[in-house]
Design a protein around this motif. Structure first.
Motif, short mmCIF file in Angstrom:
data_model
loop_
_atom_site.label_atom_id
_atom_site.label_comp_id
_atom_site.label_asym_id
_atom_site.label_seq_id
_atom_site.Cartn_x
_atom_site.Cartn_y
_atom_site.Cartn_z
N PHE A 252 2.30 25.47 -2.12
CA PHE A 252 1.19 25.59 -1.13
C PHE A 252 0.35 24.06 -1.56
CE2 PHE A 252 -3.27 26.65 -0.66
CZ PHE A 252 -3.43 27.27 0.55
N ALA A 253 0.27 23.72 -2.58
CA ALA A 253 -0.50 22.57 -3.11
C ALA A 253 0.02 21.22 -2.58
CB ALA A 253 -0.59 22.60 -4.70
N ASP A 254 1.63 21.41 -2.70
CA ASP A 254 2.14 20.36 -2.29
C ASP A 254 2.04 19.97 -0.59
OD1 ASP A 254 3.52 19.78 -4.49
OD2 ASP A 254 5.19 20.90 -4.14
N LYS A 255 2.22 21.12 0.22
CA LYS A 255 1.54 20.97 1.46
C LYS A 255 0.13 20.63 1.67
CE LYS A 255 4.76 24.70 3.08
NZ LYS A 255 4.93 26.24 3.56
N ALA A 256 -0.77 21.11 1.06
CA ALA A 256 -2.15 20.51 1.16
C ALA A 256 -2.26 18.97 0.70
CB ALA A 256 -3.04 21.31 0.20
N VAL A 257 -1.50 18.62 -0.44
CA VAL A 257 -1.53 17.26 -0.78
C VAL A 257 -1.00 16.31 0.53
CG1 VAL A 257 -0.65 15.60 -2.38
CG2 VAL A 257 -1.79 17.65 -3.19
N ALA A 258 0.08 16.74 0.85
CA ALA A 258 0.90 16.05 2.09
C ALA A 258 -0.31 15.69 3.05
CB ALA A 258 2.07 16.79 2.65
N THR A 259 -1.31 16.51 3.48
CA THR A 259 -2.14 16.28 4.44
C THR A 259 -3.38 15.03 4.01
OG1 THR A 259 -3.67 17.89 3.72
CG2 THR A 259 -2.09 18.64 5.04
N LYS B 239 0.83 -1.12 -0.12
CA LYS B 239 0.12 -0.08 -0.08
C LYS B 239 1.00 1.18 0.07
CE LYS B 239 -3.77 -2.31 2.16
NZ LYS B 239 -5.14 -2.14 2.00
N VAL B 240 0.46 2.24 -0.53
CA VAL B 240 1.26 3.62 -0.89
C VAL B 240 0.30 4.63 -0.11
CG1 VAL B 240 2.18 5.38 -2.22
CG2 VAL B 240 2.35 2.76 -3.14
N GLU B 241 0.81 5.63 0.63
CA GLU B 241 -0.05 6.48 1.32
C GLU B 241 -0.54 7.41 0.15
OE1 GLU B 241 -1.07 7.07 4.51
OE2 GLU B 241 -0.34 5.01 4.84
N PRO B 242 -1.79 8.07 0.17
CA PRO B 242 -2.32 8.86 -0.98
C PRO B 242 -1.56 10.06 -1.01
CG PRO B 242 -4.25 8.20 0.56
CD PRO B 242 -2.77 7.71 1.13
N ALA B 243 -0.97 10.39 0.13
CA ALA B 243 -0.22 11.88 0.12
C ALA B 243 1.00 11.38 -0.94
CB ALA B 243 0.32 12.26 1.26
N LYS B 244 1.50 10.49 -0.76
CA LYS B 244 2.83 9.96 -1.72
C LYS B 244 2.35 9.94 -3.17
CE LYS B 244 6.62 7.27 -2.71
NZ LYS B 244 7.08 7.99 -3.69
N VAL B 245 1.19 9.17 -3.53
CA VAL B 245 0.79 9.04 -4.75
C VAL B 245 0.52 10.49 -5.31
CG1 VAL B 245 -1.03 8.12 -6.06
CG2 VAL B 245 -0.37 6.70 -4.32
N TYR B 246 -0.38 11.20 -4.62
CA TYR B 246 -0.56 12.70 -5.20
C TYR B 246 0.51 13.68 -5.14
CZ TYR B 246 -5.55 11.99 -5.02
OH TYR B 246 -6.93 11.64 -5.46
N GLY B 247 1.65 13.32 -4.37
CA GLY B 247 2.75 14.12 -4.19
C GLY B 247 3.54 13.89 -5.54
N ASP B 248 3.57 12.63 -5.85
CA ASP B 248 4.58 12.16 -7.08
C ASP B 248 3.96 12.89 -8.34
OD1 ASP B 248 6.48 10.58 -5.18
OD2 ASP B 248 5.47 9.05 -6.02
N LEU B 249 2.52 12.73 -8.51
CA LEU B 249 1.86 13.24 -9.50
C LEU B 249 2.18 14.88 -9.51
CD1 LEU B 249 -1.35 11.10 -9.40
CD2 LEU B 249 0.60 11.07 -11.13
N PHE B 250 1.91 15.58 -8.45
CA PHE B 250 2.02 16.87 -8.50
C PHE B 250 3.63 17.36 -8.77
CE2 PHE B 250 -1.88 17.34 -6.83
CZ PHE B 250 -2.40 18.69 -7.23
#
Length: 197
Positions: A136-143, A41-52
């Motif tokens: 700012f988006a990166d910080k939000a995605v990390a949450t 399993k991969v945390e959603p923050a990592k998945v989104y972080g990589d895409l962003f």
């Protein structure tokens, strides 16, 4: 609301695909005692972080590639149905506004007002604001966590989920990146992300 639901469904498919990709990495899929495989399993923050990370690198490099004197470029009406479209600088300014607007509901103070964003004029101002908005988006995605990814935020037509917002923001950013690429190529500039391939 229908767009957010569609985005959430698309996200679910993307998350499954990315989880499967990560699971196929060496050591990513431990065997159980029954011999079946557990998916990593991969945390959603990592998945989104990589895409962003990928999309912001493409967009920022495109913004930096356009010369300052071309930030007021918009395709001429004679080139097709381009009457009233944003300039290249307007595309960058819109992305700044969108990045803050999409993630404003994630509980972090937004550092720029709409008027401050509208006041940005020069390439240097716009590129720095673009970088700041992606930070700012990166910080939000990390949450984003498995527990809160699909919890509804907002009400009525503004209601969505963190996963839905992040997915829609990615789609929106890619849409405008495509427009920026067209503007660069109309000025004889190869987008840096394309030049690497």
């Amino acid at each position: 609301m229908k767009k957010q639901i569609l985005c959430s469904l698309l996200l679910s498919g993307a998350l499954l695909t990315l989880n499967n990709m990560h699971a196929q990495e060496p050591g990513g899929m431990p065997e159980t005692s029954a011999g079946s495989m557990n998916q990593a399993k991969v945390e959603p923050a990592k998945v989104y972080g990589d895409l962003f990370k990928q999309v912001q690198e493409e967009i920022i490099s495109a913004a930096e590639a356009m010369p300052a004197e071309k930030y007021d470029f918009a395709p001429p009406a004679s080139a097709g149905t381009f009457t009233g479209v944003r300039t290249f600088g307007g595309q960058v300014q819109h992305l700044v506004s969108a990045n803050y607007g999409f993630f404003a509901g994630f509980g972090m103070p937004v550092p720029m007002t709409r008027d401050q964003i509208k006041a940005l004029k020069t390439k240097d101002q716009l590129v720095q604001a673009l970088k700041d908005s992606f930070a700012f988006a990166d910080k939000a995605v990390a949450t984003i966590t498995p527990e809160n990814a699909f919890v509804v935020l907002g009400k009525g037509g503004e209601a969505s989920t963190r996963a839905g917002v992040a997915t829609f923001c990615l789609a929106h950013a890619n849409d405008h990146y495509g427009q920026m690429v067209e503007y660069l190529r109309m000025n004889g500039i190869i987008p840096p992300a394309s030049a690497k391939k």
